[in-house]
Design an enzyme around this catalytic site. Structure first.
Site, PDB file in Angstrom:
ATOM      1  N   GLU A   7       0.822  -1.216   0.000  1.00  0.00           N
ATOM      2  CA  GLU A   7       0.000   0.000   0.000  1.00  0.00           C
ATOM      3  C   GLU A   7       0.852   1.261   0.000  1.00  0.00           C
ATOM      4  O   GLU A   7       0.479   2.263  -0.605  1.00  0.00           O
ATOM      5  CB  GLU A   7      -0.938   0.006   1.205  1.00  0.00           C
ATOM      6  CG  GLU A   7      -1.838   1.228   1.260  1.00  0.00           C
ATOM      7  CD  GLU A   7      -3.020   1.057   2.193  1.00  0.00           C
ATOM      8  OE1 GLU A   7      -3.500   2.076   2.706  1.00  0.00           O
ATOM      9  OE2 GLU A   7      -3.464  -0.081   2.407  1.00  0.00           O
ATOM     10  N   LYS A   8       2.007   1.187   0.685  1.00  0.00           N
ATOM     11  CA  LYS A   8       2.871   2.362   0.817  1.00  0.00           C
ATOM     12  C   LYS A   8       4.331   1.945   0.675  1.00  0.00           C
ATOM     13  O   LYS A   8       4.686   0.801   0.951  1.00  0.00           O
ATOM     14  CB  LYS A   8       2.653   3.026   2.191  1.00  0.00           C
ATOM     15  CG  LYS A   8       1.273   3.632   2.379  1.00  0.00           C
ATOM     16  CD  LYS A   8       1.084   4.189   3.767  1.00  0.00           C
ATOM     17  CE  LYS A   8       0.906   3.110   4.801  1.00  0.00           C
ATOM     18  NZ  LYS A   8      -0.359   2.381   4.698  1.00  0.00           N
ATOM     19  N   ASP A 101      -3.155  -2.569   3.437  1.00  0.00           N
ATOM     20  CA  ASP A 101      -3.390  -2.610   4.881  1.00  0.00           C
ATOM     21  C   ASP A 101      -4.511  -3.602   5.190  1.00  0.00           C
ATOM     22  O   ASP A 101      -5.418  -3.804   4.370  1.00  0.00           O
ATOM     23  CB  ASP A 101      -3.777  -1.225   5.398  1.00  0.00           C
ATOM     24  CG  ASP A 101      -2.597  -0.262   5.392  1.00  0.00           C
ATOM     25  OD1 ASP A 101      -1.440  -0.733   5.304  1.00  0.00           O
ATOM     26  OD2 ASP A 101      -2.826   0.960   5.475  1.00  0.00           O
ATOM     27  N   ASP A 103      -7.390  -3.811   6.306  1.00  0.00           N
ATOM     28  CA  ASP A 103      -8.725  -3.274   6.561  1.00  0.00           C
ATOM     29  C   ASP A 103      -9.425  -3.114   5.223  1.00  0.00           C
ATOM     30  O   ASP A 103      -8.862  -3.407   4.170  1.00  0.00           O
ATOM     31  CB  ASP A 103      -8.663  -1.952   7.338  1.00  0.00           C
ATOM     32  CG  ASP A 103      -7.844  -0.871   6.624  1.00  0.00           C
ATOM     33  OD1 ASP A 103      -7.540  -1.033   5.420  1.00  0.00           O
ATOM     34  OD2 ASP A 103      -7.509   0.144   7.269  1.00  0.00           O
ATOM     35  N   TYR A 319       3.761   5.986  10.836  1.00  0.00           N
ATOM     36  CA  TYR A 319       2.594   6.338  10.017  1.00  0.00           C
ATOM     37  C   TYR A 319       1.669   7.281  10.788  1.00  0.00           C
ATOM     38  O   TYR A 319       1.214   6.973  11.887  1.00  0.00           O
ATOM     39  CB  TYR A 319       1.848   5.066   9.631  1.00  0.00           C
ATOM     40  CG  TYR A 319       0.671   5.291   8.718  1.00  0.00           C
ATOM     41  CD1 TYR A 319       0.848   5.785   7.427  1.00  0.00           C
ATOM     42  CD2 TYR A 319      -0.617   5.002   9.144  1.00  0.00           C
ATOM     43  CE1 TYR A 319      -0.239   5.985   6.591  1.00  0.00           C
ATOM     44  CE2 TYR A 319      -1.709   5.191   8.318  1.00  0.00           C
ATOM     45  CZ  TYR A 319      -1.506   5.695   7.037  1.00  0.00           C
ATOM     46  OH  TYR A 319      -2.587   5.886   6.220  1.00  0.00           O
ATOM     47  N   ARG A 321      -1.355   8.667   9.994  1.00  0.00           N
ATOM     48  CA  ARG A 321      -2.808   8.690   9.807  1.00  0.00           C
ATOM     49  C   ARG A 321      -3.496   7.551  10.571  1.00  0.00           C
ATOM     50  O   ARG A 321      -4.631   7.201  10.273  1.00  0.00           O
ATOM     51  CB  ARG A 321      -3.151   8.600   8.315  1.00  0.00           C
ATOM     52  CG  ARG A 321      -2.662   9.803   7.523  1.00  0.00           C
ATOM     53  CD  ARG A 321      -2.785   9.573   6.024  1.00  0.00           C
ATOM     54  NE  ARG A 321      -2.302  10.716   5.263  1.00  0.00           N
ATOM     55  CZ  ARG A 321      -3.091  11.603   4.650  1.00  0.00           C
ATOM     56  NH1 ARG A 321      -4.392  11.467   4.714  1.00  0.00           N
ATOM     57  NH2 ARG A 321      -2.574  12.618   3.990  1.00  0.00           N
TER      58      ARG A 321
END
Length: 727
Positions: A7-8, A101, A103, A319, A321
């Site tokens: 994702e990142k 992630d 989720d 991270y 957020r």
């Protein structure tokens, strides 16, 4: 060849390290075992707009509503190169590993990219919520078939599509209705945005409409051989009290006071316990935004952007957020390195970090409570606080102090509770004696921090001398007349806190339960709306639209905001829609409902609301602000920039008019600085202009011919410092 799509970038690097390292090559890492790790930068794609399918839809027109268009994606600006790289890599892959992630948003983010690039290779799923190498290696041994998560992807996509259809259609409908009535406002509607407006409007009206009533606070002083202390009356059965147990009859209170004065008191119960208070959990984004607003007056968006710089540019925090306040058990081994980095980076915390005990394991270390991300903490990378901006330094120190507190001992205290009976009436006092302040020493100066200092104790005296057999006498009693207070107006901090627990204001038991069920796996969220990553942007949008404002540290609804709120149905201004959508999203996740069925249901609701507005119209009288003095079409709206509040035209960027803020109203436009006739630009010959710098009292010089000439020079005692490399 296996291709991991993270994702990142930081997760991609963690996976590559766990696989055995490799060589970075553009937007990917080629590992030593023929695995390739690449990554997204958050969302690479966005849903297409109506005008992407029909150019005529760009023109807002009531007759075009409701709009419907295909569910497709397009690249976000600046993301096409990475999408093409992912397409190239997965095109050669034998297996793709989805590393979003763990989720619903993480599932959506990578799945939509794989679908967009036309992936045909089998896909496995890796679930990682911590970049610790041990945890990543464990996850690599537990890959699952990504088809198990198709329902989660469909559920997240359904919410994304429904949010877009709901917002686009109703925003156009209300805005066009207002224009037909002669108003020129963008009346923006959103599943989360509009209930936030509802929260603020309802709180304002509850504050203004509060009907205060009198109550009577009855206290008494008791004395014995060991000293004297005060206790409070506890109303018995049949006492005239309000819904919060406060005495409302003055004569009754006076009779009790007269009855107990000078009378012997019996100790019904005397209990002393050793207690402790653990340190506050590390920050998630919401709590960090709330504290930054309370302490420094930062807007939620400013905190988000500043922490983004601390993470990406300086690599000083994890991270930023995250919606989680916990850390994995494995991260406890990193504590010595993190504490050392804090001491090197922020000397003001050096002694506290040195005094910390890295072997202490606070309640924050609990892998079972870690969601898609762990809490926001400092990294083991050290930096120079003097090289950070003032805002960056403030937030780093907040985050660092909260981590240091995890490795200080709990506050230790002895709590004594006494229940007394005098002349048939009951009284109680609770006293707290701190034996060791522990971590609270770090927060001595944080006086208004209720999480640390609480809301006050009945007594700070040592009452351990009182036992069940201690003879006491009531020396006297007092009856104080008080008035009930209205609910407090929102501050930015309290509004943010309430966004994570709006279920407390829902009266429908089914809706309340749905909201609570939505957050049952997220510690720190208790039936909330929005997410850690969206709330700040939504609040900012409400302010820019002129629906709410921040004045004297209070968040208030404007006249326009209230009028708009009253036009909307309750289904839009209450959090019910989030709850009901979540219920249906769960059905999609389980395969009991299709994405199409859900979106069709939302479309029917939208169509019915549009028909209601077409028939009823939109009556808006309030304005968001005074007319723009430069273009005459837009309105000046109060906004918050990096240097505080200012007023800007609602037609920005077409009109770039601005005015300074003067006690909540537009001030006079500052006169343009005159070019110097003494100091000339060495590049073009025009006069130089002395301008104020970012730091207080600082200045710099620039060419009056800007933007054609971009010459700049440092200020040297009121003169430009020319000829030493300023150009």
């Amino acid at each position: 060849m296996r291709v991991f799509v993270a994702e990142k970038p930081e997760l991609g690097r963690a996976i590559a390290e766990a696989l055995g390292g490799g060589k970075k090559e553009g937007g990917c890492i080629r590992c030593n075992n023929d695995d390739v790790v690449t990554w997204c930068f958050g969302h690479l794609l966005t849903l297409t707009d109506p005008e992407d399918h029909d150019p005529a839809a760009k023109q807002w027109a009531m007759e075009r509503l409701p709009m419907s268009w295909p569910i497709k994606h397009k690249p976000l600006q600046g993301k096409s190169d990475q999408i093409q790289l992912i397409k190239k890599l997965v095109g050669k892959a034998d297996t793709v590993v989805h590393a979003g992630d763990p989720d619903d948003e993480g599932q959506l983010l990578v799945d939509e990219v794989l679908q967009y690039v036309g992936n045909t290779a089998p896909v496995q799923r890796i679930l990682i919520n911590d970049n610790n190498t041990k945890i990543v290696k464990r996850a690599l041994d537990s890959l699952r078939d990504n088809r198990e998560f198709h329902g989660l992807y469909q559920s997240a996509l359904a919410r994304s599509v429904a949010d877009q259809r709901y917002g686009y259609n109703l925003t156009r409908c209300y805005t066009l209705g207002a224009r037909a009535a002669g108003a020129d406002h963008v009346l923006s509607v959103g599943r989360v945005q509009t209930p936030i407006l509802g929260l603020v409007v309802r709180r304002d009206r509850a504050h203004e409409g509060h009907a205060s009533h009198v109550y009577y606070d009855l206290g008494a002083t008791f004395a014995g051989e060991g000293g004297a202390f005060a206790a409070r009356y506890r109303p018995g059965e049949g006492a005239p009290v309000d819904d919060k147990g406060r005495v409302v009859d003055q004569e009754f209170a006076q009779r009790v006071a007269q009855a107990i004065e000078g009378q012997p008191a019996r100790v019904v119960n005397a209990k002393t316990e050793d207690k402790q208070t653990p340190p506050p959990l590390p920050y998630n984004l919401l709590n960090l935004q709330a504290d930054a607003s309370r302490k420094f007056g930062f807007s939620p968006d400013k905190t988000l952007k500043t922490t983004q710089a601390l993470r990406e540019r300086h690599r000083l925090i994890t991270y930023n957020r995250s919606d989680c306040e916990y850390l994995s058990d494995e991260q406890h081994a990193d504590a010595p390195g993190v504490l050392d980095a804090i001491g090197e980076t922020a000397p003001v915390l050096g002694k506290a970090a040195q005094a910390a005990d890295p072997s202490l394991k606070s309640r924050a270390y609990n892998s079972a409570n870690v969601s898609a991300h762990h809490a926001i903490i400092p990294t083991q990378t050290s930096g120079d606080l003097d090289k950070l901006t003032d805002d960056e330094a403030k937030l780093y120190q907040l985050i660092a102090r909260q981590f240091v507190a995890q490795h200080w001992p709990p506050e230790q205290y002895r709590q004594t509770t006494l229940d007394l009976e005098v002349a048939g009436h009951a009284f109680r006092v609770t006293a707290k004696v701190v034996t060791s302040p522990g971590w609270k020493r770090l927060y001595k100066q944080d006086a208004d921090n209720e999480e640390v200092h609480g809301e006050g104790d009945d007594s700070a005296a040592n009452l351990e001398w009182v036992t069940a057999n201690t003879p006491l006498t009531c020396q006297g009693a007092t009856v104080a007349e008080k008035k009930t207070q209205p609910p407090k107006r929102y501050t930015m901090a309290t509004l943010l806190k309430d966004l994570a627990r709006v279920a407390r204001y829902v009266t429908d038991p089914r809706i309340k339960q749905l909201l609570l069920a939505k957050d049952q796996e997220i510690k720190g969220e208790h039936g909330g709306i929005g997410t850690a990553t969206t709330r700040s942007a939504i609040i900012e949008a409400l302010m820019k639209r002129g629906f709410i404002e921040e004045r004297s540290k209070k968040v208030l609804s404007t006249k326009l905001g209230r009028e708009f709120h009253d036009l909307l149905p309750e289904s839009a201004t209450a959090p019910d829609m989030t709850a009901l959508w979540h219920e249906q999203q769960e059905q999609i996740r389980k395969g009991e409902m299709s994405l199409e069925q859900f979106v069709d249901g939302v479309a029917k609701h939208v169509a019915a609301e549009i028909e209601r507005i077409k028939a009823k119209g939109v009556d808006i009288k309030a304005t968001a602000g005074p007319k723009c003095p430069e273009c005459g079409e837009g309105e000046l709206r109060r906004r918050k920039g990096s240097n505080g509040y200012f007023w800007g035209c609602s037609r920005h960027p077409e009109c770039k008019a601005t005015r300074p803020d003067s006690r909540g109203k537009p001030g006079k436009k500052k006169a343009a600085a005159k070019p110097s006739s003494e100091h000339m630009c060495p590049k073009c010959g025009k006069g130089l202009v002395r301008r104020p710098g970012k730091n207080k009292g600082s200045h710099w010089w620039g060419c009056s011919g800007f933007p054609k000439c971009d010459f700049r020079a440092h200020d040297n005692n009121g003169k430009p410092k020319v000829g030493d490399g300023n150009e």
